[in-house]
Design an enzyme around this catalytic site. Structure first.
Site, mmCIF file in Angstrom:
data_model
loop_
_atom_site.group_PDB
_atom_site.id
_atom_site.type_symbol
_atom_site.label_atom_id
_atom_site.label_comp_id
_atom_site.label_asym_id
_atom_site.label_seq_id
_atom_site.Cartn_x
_atom_site.Cartn_y
_atom_site.Cartn_z
ATOM 1 N N LYS A 23 1.048 -1.169 0.018
ATOM 2 C CA LYS A 23 -0.033 -0.031 0.074
ATOM 3 C C LYS A 23 0.898 1.281 -0.217
ATOM 4 C CE LYS A 23 -2.920 0.587 3.701
ATOM 5 N NZ LYS A 23 -3.005 1.864 4.269
ATOM 6 N N GLY A 42 -5.288 7.802 5.041
ATOM 7 C CA GLY A 42 -4.164 8.859 5.809
ATOM 8 C C GLY A 42 -2.932 9.138 4.769
ATOM 9 N N SER A 100 6.595 9.787 11.963
ATOM 10 C CA SER A 100 5.548 9.664 11.022
ATOM 11 C C SER A 100 6.440 9.832 9.492
ATOM 12 C CB SER A 100 4.384 10.703 11.130
ATOM 13 O OG SER A 100 3.803 10.622 9.801
ATOM 14 N N ASP A 149 2.034 -0.523 12.365
ATOM 15 C CA ASP A 149 0.757 -1.192 11.730
ATOM 16 C C ASP A 149 0.646 -2.663 11.923
ATOM 17 O OD1 ASP A 149 0.175 1.208 10.459
ATOM 18 O OD2 ASP A 149 1.209 0.608 8.509
#
Ligand code: S3P
Length: 418
Positions: free
Chosen positions: A7, A79, A151, A303
Site C-alpha cells: 500500500k 491517511g 511519521s 501497523d
C-alpha cells in the site's frame, strides 16, 4: 500465496508518476481501496490513469501540470493519500480541498499543515486541524524541519513539497520510519541524500516516468505470519513480499523471538527489496515469548501491533507495548479498539495511554468484535478467531478491503488447509 501490492509503495509510485514527465507503468499496484482513493484524487487533478488488472498506467503531467479540481477531492479512508498529496498540492498555484470518510475526517492534519505553512503554502483546516484541508501553494521556501512525531507520512509530505522549494529541504527524524518516499523519489530522478539523521531533497527540475513493480505488502503478510506461528504443523509460503529495511524489522522481531521464517529468492527492483517468506509453526516462540515493543521498535511495527497483540495473548509471557501513542490516531483508536475487543473475547488486558499490557497464554472466547470499520482491527481479530473457542463474529468486516481485498477467502483457505 500472493499478497496485494504494498500500500505505502503504491501510493508513492502513483503520485510521483502523476507529476513526472511521460508514461509510467506500475505493475502489481495495490488492489486496496486506499490506493484507489489515491488514483481517484489524481484523476480529479487532471491526470490520465488507466487500469488493466493489477497494472496501472499513468500519463505524467509534469511537476506543475496538475489542474484545479472541480470540487473537493475524496481521500476515502486513506491517511497516506491526504497527507502525501498535501505536499504535492503545496507546490501547485491553485487551491485544492481534500476530505475523506468519517474516520479520516477525525484524524490530525496539523502535523502536515504546520510544515507546509512554514514553507509558504496557505493551508486551512476545519477547527482542531481536522479535514477537510484546503491548500494553495506555489513557489515554496526551503525548510529544515525536525519531525515532532515519528511519521513517514509527515516526512514524505515535506519531502514532496521540497521538490517545489527554492533550495534543498531537509527533514530530521529522531526515530527512523519507512523510507519508501526517499527510494521512490530517487527512482523517479530526484536527488535525495542522507547526512546524519537529516534527509535532504533537492528541488527537482523534472521527474521522469518509470516502469515499476510493487512488491507484496508485508503488513498484509503479518496476519498470515501470526496465523502460521500459532498453528502446529503449519507451513505458509508468502511470495514476493516487500522487504524494505524499515518494514522488515517485523521479521527480525519475530525471528529474534524464535520464529522460523526463511527468506528466499531475495532481489531488489527500483531500490525496493523483495523476497519469498516461508514460515512454519513457532513452537519456540509460543513457549519462549515475545520481547516488549517500545521506543523505535514501536514506530517500526506500528501497523502490525494489532495482530502482534493477538500473538502476545497466546504466547508465554504475553506482550508489553509502550511508546505506541500514535495508535490512538490511526483509522480508529487502535489501543482502545484492541482493549475493548480483547475483553469481548474474555481476555484480560491493561490499557495504557501509550500501549497495552497483554498477559500471555489466555483462552480466546468467540464473541462479537466491533472492528469500528478499521481494517487492521478486523483482520487481527479474524486471526484471533482462528484460535478461539466458539464462534467469532466480526462486524463491518468488509473494511478489510481498505488494505487487503481477498483477505477473507485467503484466510478461509489457510484455515481449511490447517
Ligand atoms: C504510512 C505511514 C504510517 C502507517 C501507515 C502508512 C505511509 O503512518 O501507519 O499505514 O505509507 O507512509 P504514520 O506516518 O501516520 O505513522
Amino acid at each position: 500465496m500472493a499478497l496485494p501490492g504494498d500500500k505505502s509503495i503504491s501510493h508513492r509510485y502513483a503520485m510521483l508518476a502523476a507529476i513526472a514527465e511521460g508514461n509510467s507503468e506500475i505493475r502489481h499496484y495495490a488492489s486496496s481501496q486506499d490506493c484507489h482513493s489515491t488514483l481517484r484524487c489524481l484523476r480529479g487533478l487532471g491526470v490520465q490513469v488507466r487500469e488493466s488488472g493489477e497494472t496501472v498506467t499513468i500519463t505524467g503531467r509534469g511537476l506543475r501540470g496538475l489542474t484545479a479540481p472541480t470540487g473537493p477531492l475524496d481521500a476515502g479512508n486513506s491517511g497516506t493519500t491526504i497527507r502525501l498529496l498535501s505536499g504535492i498540492l503545496a507546490g501547485q498555484s491553485f487551491e485544492t480541498t481534500l476530505t475523506g470518510d468519517d474516520s479520516l475526517t477525525r484524524r490530525p492534519m496539523g502535523r502536515v499543515a504546520a510544515p507546509l505553512r512554514l514553507m509558504g503554502a496557505i493551508v486551512n483546516t476545519r477547527s482542531g486541524e481536522l479535514p477537510p484541508i484546503s491548500i494553495r501553494g506555489g513557489d515554496l521556501k526551503a525548510l529544515r524541519y525536525r519531525l515532532p512525531v515519528a511519521s513517514a507520512q509527515v516526512k514524505s509530505c515535506v519531502l514532496l513539497a521540497g521538490l517545489y522549494a527554492d533550495g534543498p529541504t531537509a527533514v530530521y527524524e529522531a526515530v527512523p520510519t519507512r523510507d519508501h518516499s526517499e527510494i521512490a523519489l530517487q527512482a523517479f530522478g530526484a536527488k535525495v541524500s542522507q547526512r546524519d539523521d537529516w534527509i535532504e531533497v533537492d528541488p527537482a527540475p523534472r521527474l521522469r516516468g518509470m516502469s515499476l513493480e510493487v512488491p507484496g505488502d508485508l503488513s498484509g503478510a503479518a496476519f498470515f505470519l501470526v496465523a502460521a506461528a500459532l498453528t502446529p504443523g503449519s507451513e505458509i509460503l508468502l511470495e514476493k513480499v516487500g522487504l524494505n529495511r524499515r518494514r522488515r524489522e517485523l521479521l527480525d522481531y519475530l525471528q529474534s523471538a524464535g520464529l522460523d521464517i526463511a527468506v528466499e529468492r531475495e532481489q531488489t527492483q527500483s531500490g525496493e527489496p523483495r523476497g519469498d517468506l516461508l514460515v512454519r509453526y513457532g513452537a519456540k516462540l509460543v513457549s519462549g515469548g515475545l520481547p516488549p515493543i517500545s521506543g523505535a521498535l514501536a514506530a517500526s511495527l506500528i501497523d502490525e501491533i494489532p495482530v502482534l497483540s493477538i500473538l502476545g495473548s497466546q504466547v508465554a509471557g504475553g506482550l508489553e507495548i509502550s511508546d505506541a501513542r500514535e495508535l490512538r490516531v490511526k483509522e480508529s483508536d487502535r489501543i482502545g479498539a484492541l482493549a475493548a475487543n480483547f475483553r469481548a473475547m474474555g481476555v484480560t488486558v491493561e490499557e495504557k495511554p501509550d500501549g497495552l499490557t497483554i498477559p500471555g497464554r489466555q483462552c480466546l472466547h468467540g464473541g462479537d468484535i466491533d472492528s469500528l470499520g478499521d481494517h487492521r482491527i478486523a483482520m487481527a481479530f479474524a486471526v484471533g478467531g482462528l484460535f478461539a473457542q466458539g464462534e467469532t463474529r466480526i462486524h463491518r468486516a468488509e473494511c478489510a478491503d481498505v488494505s487487503f481485498p481477498g483477505f477473507w477467502p485467503a484466510l478461509s483457505k489457510i484455515a481449511h488447509e490447517a
